[in-house]
Design a protein around this motif. Structure first.
Motif, PDB file in Angstrom:
ATOM      1  N   LEU A  94       0.858  -1.179   0.000  1.00 34.92           N
ATOM      2  CA  LEU A  94       0.000   0.000   0.000  1.00 34.92           C
ATOM      3  C   LEU A  94       0.896   1.230   0.000  1.00 34.92           C
ATOM      4  O   LEU A  94       1.745   1.392   0.879  1.00 34.92           O
ATOM      5  CB  LEU A  94      -0.887   0.021   1.250  1.00 34.92           C
ATOM      6  CG  LEU A  94      -2.212  -0.749   1.175  1.00 34.92           C
ATOM      7  CD1 LEU A  94      -2.978  -0.584   2.472  1.00 34.92           C
ATOM      8  CD2 LEU A  94      -3.055  -0.287  -0.008  1.00 34.92           C
ATOM      9  N   VAL A  95       0.729   2.077  -1.006  1.00 34.26           N
ATOM     10  CA  VAL A  95       1.594   3.249  -1.087  1.00 34.26           C
ATOM     11  C   VAL A  95       0.765   4.514  -1.272  1.00 34.26           C
ATOM     12  O   VAL A  95      -0.325   4.480  -1.836  1.00 34.26           O
ATOM     13  CB  VAL A  95       2.600   3.131  -2.263  1.00 34.26           C
ATOM     14  CG1 VAL A  95       3.563   1.989  -2.042  1.00 34.26           C
ATOM     15  CG2 VAL A  95       1.895   2.968  -3.596  1.00 34.26           C
ATOM     16  N   THR A  96       1.326   5.605  -0.793  1.00 30.60           N
ATOM     17  CA  THR A  96       0.710   6.911  -1.063  1.00 30.60           C
ATOM     18  C   THR A  96       1.684   7.727  -1.888  1.00 30.60           C
ATOM     19  O   THR A  96       2.897   7.569  -1.765  1.00 30.60           O
ATOM     20  CB  THR A  96       0.411   7.683   0.237  1.00 30.60           C
ATOM     21  OG1 THR A  96       1.563   7.644   1.070  1.00 30.60           O
ATOM     22  CG2 THR A  96      -0.764   7.101   0.983  1.00 30.60           C
ATOM     23  N   GLY A  97       1.151   8.595  -2.720  1.00 32.85           N
ATOM     24  CA  GLY A  97       2.004   9.511  -3.485  1.00 32.85           C
ATOM     25  C   GLY A  97       2.814   8.831  -4.564  1.00 32.85           C
ATOM     26  O   GLY A  97       3.901   9.290  -4.902  1.00 32.85           O
ATOM     27  N   SER A  98       2.316   7.719  -5.137  1.00 34.09           N
ATOM     28  CA  SER A  98       3.061   7.077  -6.216  1.00 34.09           C
ATOM     29  C   SER A  98       2.896   7.902  -7.490  1.00 34.09           C
ATOM     30  O   SER A  98       1.940   8.670  -7.620  1.00 34.09           O
ATOM     31  CB  SER A  98       2.578   5.646  -6.437  1.00 34.09           C
ATOM     32  OG  SER A  98       1.493   5.628  -7.307  1.00 34.09           O
TER      33      SER A  98
ATOM     34  N   ALA B 121      -5.915   9.864  -7.167  1.00 32.81           N
ATOM     35  CA  ALA B 121      -6.479  10.607  -6.036  1.00 32.81           C
ATOM     36  C   ALA B 121      -5.361  10.876  -5.028  1.00 32.81           C
ATOM     37  O   ALA B 121      -4.964   9.974  -4.303  1.00 32.81           O
ATOM     38  CB  ALA B 121      -7.583   9.784  -5.389  1.00 32.81           C
ATOM     39  N   ALA B 122      -4.858  12.089  -5.012  1.00 30.85           N
ATOM     40  CA  ALA B 122      -3.728  12.424  -4.150  1.00 30.85           C
ATOM     41  C   ALA B 122      -4.052  12.134  -2.695  1.00 30.85           C
ATOM     42  O   ALA B 122      -5.147  12.436  -2.221  1.00 30.85           O
ATOM     43  CB  ALA B 122      -3.363  13.887  -4.345  1.00 30.85           C
ATOM     44  N   GLY B 123      -3.125  11.520  -1.980  1.00 31.49           N
ATOM     45  CA  GLY B 123      -3.299  11.262  -0.556  1.00 31.49           C
ATOM     46  C   GLY B 123      -3.954   9.936  -0.243  1.00 31.49           C
ATOM     47  O   GLY B 123      -3.882   9.454   0.875  1.00 31.49           O
ATOM     48  N   MET B 124      -4.615   9.312  -1.208  1.00 31.87           N
ATOM     49  CA  MET B 124      -5.268   8.016  -0.967  1.00 31.87           C
ATOM     50  C   MET B 124      -4.269   6.882  -1.226  1.00 31.87           C
ATOM     51  O   MET B 124      -3.675   6.823  -2.304  1.00 31.87           O
ATOM     52  CB  MET B 124      -6.459   7.824  -1.922  1.00 31.87           C
ATOM     53  CG  MET B 124      -7.615   8.783  -1.661  1.00 31.87           C
ATOM     54  SD  MET B 124      -8.355   8.470  -0.055  1.00 31.87           S
ATOM     55  CE  MET B 124      -9.158   6.910  -0.368  1.00 31.87           C
ATOM     56  N   PRO B 125      -4.096   5.978  -0.226  1.00 26.04           N
ATOM     57  CA  PRO B 125      -3.179   4.863  -0.473  1.00 26.04           C
ATOM     58  C   PRO B 125      -3.699   3.990  -1.616  1.00 26.04           C
ATOM     59  O   PRO B 125      -4.898   3.738  -1.714  1.00 26.04           O
ATOM     60  CB  PRO B 125      -3.200   4.076   0.843  1.00 26.04           C
ATOM     61  CG  PRO B 125      -3.880   4.930   1.834  1.00 26.04           C
ATOM     62  CD  PRO B 125      -4.733   5.912   1.084  1.00 26.04           C
ATOM     63  N   THR B 126      -2.806   3.558  -2.469  1.00 24.20           N
ATOM     64  CA  THR B 126      -3.194   2.632  -3.543  1.00 24.20           C
ATOM     65  C   THR B 126      -2.357   1.357  -3.405  1.00 24.20           C
ATOM     66  O   THR B 126      -1.256   1.386  -2.856  1.00 24.20           O
ATOM     67  CB  THR B 126      -2.952   3.228  -4.939  1.00 24.20           C
ATOM     68  OG1 THR B 126      -1.603   3.722  -4.984  1.00 24.20           O
ATOM     69  CG2 THR B 126      -3.912   4.344  -5.255  1.00 24.20           C
ATOM     70  N   SER B 127      -2.911   0.266  -3.913  1.00 23.77           N
ATOM     71  CA  SER B 127      -2.214  -1.010  -3.801  1.00 23.77           C
ATOM     72  C   SER B 127      -1.375  -1.247  -5.052  1.00 23.77           C
ATOM     73  O   SER B 127      -1.846  -1.066  -6.173  1.00 23.77           O
ATOM     74  CB  SER B 127      -3.256  -2.121  -3.630  1.00 23.77           C
ATOM     75  OG  SER B 127      -2.604  -3.356  -3.539  1.00 23.77           O
ATOM     76  N   VAL B 128      -0.122  -1.613  -4.839  1.00 21.18           N
ATOM     77  CA  VAL B 128       0.800  -1.895  -5.951  1.00 21.18           C
ATOM     78  C   VAL B 128       1.245  -3.346  -5.821  1.00 21.18           C
ATOM     79  O   VAL B 128       1.718  -3.758  -4.763  1.00 21.18           O
ATOM     80  CB  VAL B 128       2.035  -0.956  -5.891  1.00 21.18           C
ATOM     81  CG1 VAL B 128       3.059  -1.349  -6.940  1.00 21.18           C
ATOM     82  CG2 VAL B 128       1.603   0.494  -6.058  1.00 21.18           C
ATOM     83  N   ALA B 129       1.073  -4.125  -6.871  1.00 20.49           N
ATOM     84  CA  ALA B 129       1.480  -5.539  -6.832  1.00 20.49           C
ATOM     85  C   ALA B 129       2.956  -5.651  -7.164  1.00 20.49           C
ATOM     86  O   ALA B 129       3.377  -5.319  -8.276  1.00 20.49           O
ATOM     87  CB  ALA B 129       0.657  -6.337  -7.833  1.00 20.49           C
ATOM     88  N   VAL B 130       3.755  -6.075  -6.179  1.00 16.60           N
ATOM     89  CA  VAL B 130       5.187  -6.271  -6.414  1.00 16.60           C
ATOM     90  C   VAL B 130       5.426  -7.759  -6.604  1.00 16.60           C
ATOM     91  O   VAL B 130       5.081  -8.572  -5.742  1.00 16.60           O
ATOM     92  CB  VAL B 130       6.030  -5.738  -5.233  1.00 16.60           C
ATOM     93  CG1 VAL B 130       7.517  -5.901  -5.532  1.00 16.60           C
ATOM     94  CG2 VAL B 130       5.699  -4.282  -4.953  1.00 16.60           C
TER      95      VAL B 130
END
Ligand code: 2BA
Length: 104
Positions: A70-74, A79-88
């Protein structure tokens, strides 16, 4: 002969290098940083015979785990500030032809 370049997550790097050495591979670990998440990862350089590449990929696959971060500011946030999920992925693997290999 091939040079396999494998980017693995920091937390898996000891397990992967340990498994590779146990299976008889020679490996060099270089500390690296992902350009997207800007987090530490490890780049492994493994020189091996062509016939060993498939089992090498299996060893790497079995020793690392894909995760969702879960990252913010990618850079791709909508949507700025909302954590988004990144599949690593467990590992990103490149296989390169080697022109010459010598251990002097
Ligand atoms: P990062 O660049 O920090 O990327 C971490 C994860 O972020 C990636 O996981 C992917 O899910 C996402 N990501 C990366 N770039 C993106 C983009 N432009 N747009 C949207 N999402 C993106 P993985 O694909 O498993 O990559 C893990 C790490 O492996 C990367 O860390 C990078 O260090 C390396 N890597 C992956 N593909 C590569 C490639 N084609 N060339 C060089 N290095 C690569």
């Amino acid at each position: 002969m091939k040079l396999v370049v494998a980017v693995v997550q920091d937390r898996d790097s000891q397990a992967v290098t340990g498994a590779l050495v146990k299976h008889g591979y020679r490996v060099t670990k270089v500390s690296s940083t992902g350009g997207f998440l800007k987090r530490g990862n490890a780049t492994l350089l493994i020189g091996c015979e062509d016939s060993m590449v498939e089992s090498l990929v299996t060893v790497i696959r079995n020793a690392c785990e894909p995760v969702a971060e879960l990252v913010t500011g990618s850079p791709t946030d909508t949507a700025a500030g909302m954590p988004t999920s990144v599949a690593v992925r467990g590992s990103t693997v490149f296989v390169i032809e080697v022109e010459r290999y010598e251990r002097l």
